[in-house]
Design a protein around this motif. Structure first.
Motif, PDB file in Angstrom:
ATOM      1  N   LYS A 217     -13.317 -31.415  30.952  1.00 21.34           N
ATOM      2  CA  LYS A 217     -13.969 -32.125  32.053  1.00 21.34           C
ATOM      3  C   LYS A 217     -14.673 -31.186  33.021  1.00 21.34           C
ATOM      4  CE  LYS A 217     -10.751 -36.021  31.834  1.00 21.34           C
ATOM      5  NZ  LYS A 217      -9.688 -36.797  32.533  1.00 21.34           N
ATOM      6  N   ALA A 218     -14.430 -29.889  32.873  1.00 18.96           N
ATOM      7  CA  ALA A 218     -15.106 -28.882  33.683  1.00 18.96           C
ATOM      8  C   ALA A 218     -15.199 -27.601  32.871  1.00 18.96           C
ATOM      9  CB  ALA A 218     -14.350 -28.632  34.982  1.00 18.96           C
ATOM     10  N   ASP A 219     -16.166 -26.752  33.204  1.00 20.99           N
ATOM     11  CA  ASP A 219     -16.320 -25.463  32.531  1.00 20.99           C
ATOM     12  C   ASP A 219     -15.852 -24.306  33.401  1.00 20.99           C
ATOM     13  OD1 ASP A 219     -17.355 -26.705  30.301  1.00 20.99           O
ATOM     14  OD2 ASP A 219     -19.447 -26.431  30.896  1.00 20.99           O
ATOM     15  N   LEU A 220     -15.841 -24.518  34.700  1.00 19.06           N
ATOM     16  CA  LEU A 220     -15.324 -23.557  35.668  1.00 19.06           C
ATOM     17  C   LEU A 220     -14.520 -24.330  36.706  1.00 19.06           C
ATOM     18  CD1 LEU A 220     -18.525 -21.396  36.412  1.00 19.06           C
ATOM     19  CD2 LEU A 220     -16.476 -20.571  35.227  1.00 19.06           C
ATOM     20  N   MET A 221     -13.508 -23.673  37.277  1.00 23.52           N
ATOM     21  CA  MET A 221     -12.735 -24.325  38.336  1.00 23.52           C
ATOM     22  C   MET A 221     -12.323 -23.291  39.383  1.00 23.52           C
ATOM     23  SD  MET A 221     -12.372 -27.674  37.869  1.00 23.52           S
ATOM     24  CE  MET A 221     -11.052 -28.015  39.016  1.00 23.52           C
ATOM     25  N   LEU A 222     -12.571 -23.638  40.632  1.00 24.07           N
ATOM     26  CA  LEU A 222     -12.012 -22.877  41.736  1.00 24.07           C
ATOM     27  C   LEU A 222     -10.666 -23.499  42.087  1.00 24.07           C
ATOM     28  CD1 LEU A 222     -15.094 -22.426  44.106  1.00 24.07           C
ATOM     29  CD2 LEU A 222     -13.772 -20.558  43.085  1.00 24.07           C
ATOM     30  N   ALA A 223      -9.655 -22.670  42.273  1.00 28.38           N
ATOM     31  CA  ALA A 223      -8.331 -23.187  42.647  1.00 28.38           C
ATOM     32  C   ALA A 223      -7.679 -22.222  43.620  1.00 28.38           C
ATOM     33  CB  ALA A 223      -7.457 -23.373  41.407  1.00 28.38           C
ATOM     34  N   GLY A 224      -6.903 -22.765  44.525  1.00 22.63           N
ATOM     35  CA  GLY A 224      -6.217 -21.915  45.488  1.00 22.63           C
ATOM     36  C   GLY A 224      -5.479 -22.744  46.504  1.00 22.63           C
ATOM     37  N   ALA A 225      -5.145 -22.117  47.631  1.00 21.04           N
ATOM     38  CA  ALA A 225      -4.407 -22.830  48.677  1.00 21.04           C
ATOM     39  C   ALA A 225      -4.618 -22.131  50.011  1.00 21.04           C
ATOM     40  CB  ALA A 225      -2.919 -22.887  48.339  1.00 21.04           C
ATOM     41  N   ILE A 226      -4.518 -22.927  51.098  1.00 19.60           N
ATOM     42  CA  ILE A 226      -4.769 -22.418  52.443  1.00 19.60           C
ATOM     43  C   ILE A 226      -3.670 -22.859  53.404  1.00 19.60           C
ATOM     44  CG2 ILE A 226      -6.269 -24.403  52.943  1.00 19.60           C
ATOM     45  CD1 ILE A 226      -7.838 -22.569  54.842  1.00 19.60           C
ATOM     46  N   SER A 227      -3.313 -21.958  54.292  1.00 25.27           N
ATOM     47  CA  SER A 227      -2.364 -22.255  55.364  1.00 25.27           C
ATOM     48  C   SER A 227      -3.066 -21.984  56.687  1.00 25.27           C
ATOM     49  CB  SER A 227      -1.121 -21.364  55.237  1.00 25.27           C
ATOM     50  OG  SER A 227      -0.217 -21.608  56.291  1.00 25.27           O
ATOM     51  N   CYS A 228      -3.356 -23.046  57.431  1.00 22.47           N
ATOM     52  CA  CYS A 228      -4.141 -22.904  58.669  1.00 22.47           C
ATOM     53  C   CYS A 228      -3.689 -23.927  59.714  1.00 22.47           C
ATOM     54  CB  CYS A 228      -5.634 -23.057  58.370  1.00 22.47           C
ATOM     55  SG  CYS A 228      -6.734 -22.689  59.742  1.00 22.47           S
ATOM     56  N   SER A 229      -2.390 -24.119  59.813  1.00 24.79           N
ATOM     57  CA  SER A 229      -1.877 -25.123  60.744  1.00 24.79           C
ATOM     58  C   SER A 229      -1.874 -24.599  62.181  1.00 24.79           C
ATOM     59  CB  SER A 229      -0.454 -25.533  60.351  1.00 24.79           C
ATOM     60  OG  SER A 229      -0.444 -26.118  59.067  1.00 24.79           O
ATOM     61  N   THR A 367       7.584  -9.508  52.363  1.00 21.66           N
ATOM     62  CA  THR A 367       7.997  -8.466  53.291  1.00 21.66           C
ATOM     63  C   THR A 367       6.789  -7.811  53.960  1.00 21.66           C
ATOM     64  OG1 THR A 367       8.077  -6.892  51.452  1.00 21.66           O
ATOM     65  CG2 THR A 367      10.140  -7.940  52.073  1.00 21.66           C
ATOM     66  N   ASN A 368       5.607  -7.954  53.361  1.00 23.48           N
ATOM     67  CA  ASN A 368       4.378  -7.378  53.922  1.00 23.48           C
ATOM     68  C   ASN A 368       3.628  -8.338  54.832  1.00 23.48           C
ATOM     69  OD1 ASN A 368       4.611  -6.238  50.874  1.00 23.48           O
ATOM     70  ND2 ASN A 368       3.867  -4.633  52.235  1.00 23.48           N
ATOM     71  N   VAL A 369       3.553  -9.616  54.425  1.00 26.35           N
ATOM     72  CA  VAL A 369       2.681 -10.558  55.145  1.00 26.35           C
ATOM     73  C   VAL A 369       3.388 -11.811  55.638  1.00 26.35           C
ATOM     74  CG1 VAL A 369       0.586  -9.783  53.969  1.00 26.35           C
ATOM     75  CG2 VAL A 369       1.938 -11.657  52.984  1.00 26.35           C
ATOM     76  N   GLY A 370       4.672 -11.946  55.355  1.00 27.77           N
ATOM     77  CA  GLY A 370       5.359 -13.168  55.725  1.00 27.77           C
ATOM     78  C   GLY A 370       5.135 -14.266  54.694  1.00 27.77           C
ATOM     79  N   HIS A 371       5.489 -15.481  55.091  1.00 28.20           N
ATOM     80  CA  HIS A 371       5.445 -16.639  54.189  1.00 28.20           C
ATOM     81  C   HIS A 371       4.224 -17.486  54.530  1.00 28.20           C
ATOM     82  CE1 HIS A 371       6.426 -19.895  51.708  1.00 28.20           C
ATOM     83  NE2 HIS A 371       7.591 -20.270  52.196  1.00 28.20           N
ATOM     84  N   LEU A 372       3.235 -17.506  53.642  1.00 29.16           N
ATOM     85  CA  LEU A 372       2.013 -18.272  53.860  1.00 29.16           C
ATOM     86  C   LEU A 372       2.162 -19.742  53.478  1.00 29.16           C
ATOM     87  CD1 LEU A 372       0.798 -15.356  54.134  1.00 29.16           C
ATOM     88  CD2 LEU A 372      -1.297 -16.292  53.158  1.00 29.16           C
ATOM     89  N   LEU A 373       3.397 -20.193  53.322  1.00 25.95           N
ATOM     90  CA  LEU A 373       3.671 -21.615  53.083  1.00 25.95           C
ATOM     91  C   LEU A 373       2.906 -22.117  51.863  1.00 25.95           C
ATOM     92  CD1 LEU A 373       3.619 -22.674  56.856  1.00 25.95           C
ATOM     93  CD2 LEU A 373       5.567 -21.963  55.458  1.00 25.95           C
ATOM     94  N   VAL A 374       1.991 -23.104  52.006  1.00 20.56           N
ATOM     95  CA  VAL A 374       1.309 -23.637  50.825  1.00 20.56           C
ATOM     96  C   VAL A 374       0.515 -22.571  50.081  1.00 20.56           C
ATOM     97  CG1 VAL A 374       1.168 -25.997  51.680  1.00 20.56           C
ATOM     98  CG2 VAL A 374      -0.670 -24.417  52.179  1.00 20.56           C
ATOM     99  N   ALA A 375       0.120 -21.515  50.765  1.00 21.19           N
ATOM    100  CA  ALA A 375      -0.688 -20.451  50.140  1.00 21.19           C
ATOM    101  C   ALA A 375       0.165 -19.284  49.656  1.00 21.19           C
ATOM    102  CB  ALA A 375      -1.752 -19.958  51.120  1.00 21.19           C
ATOM    103  N   ALA A 376       1.478 -19.427  49.695  1.00 23.16           N
ATOM    104  CA  ALA A 376       2.359 -18.315  49.333  1.00 23.16           C
ATOM    105  C   ALA A 376       2.099 -17.807  47.919  1.00 23.16           C
ATOM    106  CB  ALA A 376       3.821 -18.747  49.474  1.00 23.16           C
TER     107      ALA A 376
END
Length: 453
Positions: A217-229, A367-376
Motif C-alpha cells: 500500500k506504500a513504497d516508502l514510509m516515515l515512522a517515528g514518535a514525538i514527546s512535546c507535552s 541515563t544520557n537523555v532521560g525518558h522521552l515517553l512515547v519517543a523513547a
C-alpha cells in the motif's frame, strides 16, 4: 514476511539536533539532563516546586531533558509561513525531523517516490503549551469572577499570561494532525495517521508503517514518535503518580534508582521494503528483522508492568524474525529507572533470554537523555543504529550499583559501563524493548545495515 530496511534517520533530542550530535554526546558520556528553567516552563518553577512529594498542585522534581535553542525556518516548508509559525512545537519539530529523514534517505526532491510515501507518528495525547492557550478564554471567564470575589475586587483581571490572541485552533489537534501536516508539507501520499501506544508508540508506529510496505500500500514510509507535552502538565502528572525519584536518583539499571526523568524530543526513520532498497541501491542503515507487540490485558494496576506480557512480545519478535535470541549481541533495555519497572524487566529478560542461554550485553540511553515517553524507542533506535555502524557500544553512564546478580542476563558484567567494541565478528544484531502504561509492550530486532551495490 519481507524484512524492512531503514534508509533514513533523524532526531531532535536534548542537546542533539541530529544523529551525529547525539552520537558525539554518547561517546563523550554526556549527561543531557538539566534543571527546569523559566523558559522551559513559561513561568518560575519555584511557584509550583515543593521537595515533599504528595502535595496537591505541586511538583517535587526539577530535572528533565529539554529541547532548547531550536531554530525553525518556516520558509523551508511548502506551507503558508504565518500558518506554520502559529503552530505548536509538536508540528515544528515533526516537520524538522521528517525533512531530515527524507534528506538522509536520498529521496529529497524525488516527487514521484515521495508521492508514494506515508507517515505514521506516535504522539502523546496530552496538552501542550500552545494547546493550553486555547483554554485561556475559558479560564478567564470562570476564574476571574471567583478570584475577584475572594479578593473583594470586582474589577480584578488575570494577567496577560492567559491570552489566546495568537492561539491557532489547529493546536487543539496536536495528538492527531502532525502526520497530516508532514504529508502536506512534503507532498506525500494520503496514508498518514498518529497513534498513541504510550511509551511503546515508536515501535507500534514502525510496525504499522511496515504493514503498509509489506502489503504494497506504500513504497516508502516515515515512522517515528514525538514527546512535546506541556512541561507543567507533565510534571504535575508524574508527581501525582509519584513517578519521579524522591531520593533524586534516576539511573536506569542501578539498584539505587527510584524513579524516571521525563524528557522531550522526536526521532524518525524512513522505511522501505528490503528488496526494493537493495534493487534501488539505497544506503541501508539497518534492517528490521522482527517487531513483537503485546498487551498485558487486565493487570494489577495501570502502572504495574507484567513480565508475562513483556515475554510475549519477545516471543513474537523472534518468531517473526525466525532467529534464536542467542544471535543478539546487545539489548537496549527500556529501563526507565523506576524500581518496579526495572525489576520487572530484569525478571522478564532473565526468564526469556536465560531460557535460551542468551547473554547479550545490555544498557540504556536513558541515563544520557532521560525518558522521552512515547519517543523513547527512537532514542534506542538511533543509538543502536549508530553503534552498529561505528562498531562500538557506548557506556550506560553513572551506574554505581548495577542491577542483577553475577549469573543473570542483566548483571554487573553484562551492563555496558564503559565504551565497548562490538562483540560480534559476524552480522551485528541488536534487540530493543519499549514498555508503556497499561502494558503496551514491544520488542524490536535490528540487523546491521549495508550499502547496496
Amino acid at each position: 514476511m519481507e524484512k524492512i530496511a531503514i534508509i533514513g534517520l533523524s532526531c531532535l533530542f536534548p542537546d542533539a539536533k541530529n544523529p551525529e550530535e547525539f552520537w558525539q554526546n554518547l561517546t563523550e558520556e554526556k549527561d543531557a539532563i538539566s534543571s527546569l528553567s523559566v523558559a522551559d516552563l513559561g513561568i518560575d518553577p519555584a511557584i509550583f516546586y515543593d521537595s515533599d512529594k504528595g502535595k496537591p498542585e505541586k511538583f517535587y522534581f526539577l530535572k528533565g531533558g529539554f529541547i532548547r535553542d531550536f531554530k525553525f525556518d518556516a520558509s523551508e516548508y511548502n506551507l503558508p509561513g504565518v500558518f506554520v509559525e502559529s503552530l505548536d512545537n509538536t508540528f515544528k519539530w515533526s516537520l524538522y525531523a521528517a525533512k531530515q529523514a527524507i534528506i538522509q534517505s536520498g529521496y529529497w526532491g524525488n516527487k514521484t517516490a515521495l508521492s508514494k510515501c506515508g507517515v505514521i507518528l506516535g504522539t502523546l495525547a496530552l496538552p501542550t503549551k500552545a494547546s493550553n492557550q486555547l483554554f485561556a478564554p475559558l479560564y478567564q471567564q470562570t476564574i476571574e469572577p471567583a478570584i475577584g470575589e475572594l479578593l473583594q475586587e470586582k474589577d480584578f483581571r488575570l494577567g496577560g499570561a492567559l491570552t489566546a490572541a495568537k492561539a491557532s485552533p489547529y493546536n487543539a489537534m496536536v495528538s492527531g494532525l502532525p502526520a497530516a501536516i508532514i504529508s502536506r508539507a512534503f507532498s506525500l501520499s494520503g496514508t498518514h495517521c498518529c497513534i498513541d501506544a504510550a511509551c511503546s508508540s515508536a515501535f507500534y508506529a514502525i510496525k504499522l508503517a511496515s504493514h503498509y510496505l509489506q502489503s504494497g500500500k506504500a513504497d516508502l514510509m516515515l515512522a517515528g514518535a514525538i514527546s512535546c507535552s506541556d512541561p507543567l502538565f507533565l510534571r504535575m502528572l508524574f508527581s501525582g503518580i509519584q513517578g519521579y525519584p524522591e531520593n533524586g536518583i534516576s539511573r536506569p539499571l542501578d539498584k539505587a534508582s527510584r524513579g524516571l526523568i521525563t524528557s522531550e524530543g522526536i526521532g524518525m526513520v524512513m522505511l522501505k521494503r528490503y528488496s526494493d532498497a537493495v534493487r534501488d541501491g539505497d544506503r541501508i542503515l539497518a534492517t528490521i528483522c522482527g517487531n513483537g507487540l503485546s498487551n498485558d490485558g487486565k493487570g494489577k494496576h495501570l502502572l504495574s508492568p507484567n513480565a508475562q506480557g513483556q515475554t510475549l512480545a519477545y516471543k513474537r519478535a523472534y518468531a517473526e524474525a525466525n532467529l534464536n535470541p542467542q544471535t543478539i549481541d546487545y539489548l537496549e533495555c527500556h529501563a526507565t529507572g523506576t524500581l518496579l519497572g526495572d525489576t520487572t524487566e530484569c525478571n522478564s529478560v532473565e526468564g526469556f533470554f536465560g531460557q535460551h542461554q542468551a547473554t547479550p550485553l545490555v544498557g540504556s540511553a536513558k541515563t544520557n537523555v532521560g525518558h522521552l515517553l512515547v519517543a523513547a524507542g527512537m532514542v534506542g533506535i538511533t543509538k543502536t543504529i549508530l553503534s552498529m555502524s561505528h562498531g562500538v557500544i557506548p557506556a550506560t553512564i553513572d551506574i554505581s550499583e548495577p542491577m542483577g546478580s553475577e549469573h543473570n542476563v542483566i548483571s554487573p558484567q553484562n551492563i555496558v559501563r564503559t565504551a565497548t567494541p562490538w562483540p560480534s565478528k559476524g552480522t551485528k544484531r541488536v534487540a530493543l524493548s519499549a514498555f508503556g502504561f497499561g502494558g503496551t509492550n514491544s520488542h524490536l530486532i535490528l540487523e546491521q545495515g549495508e550499502v547496496s551495490k
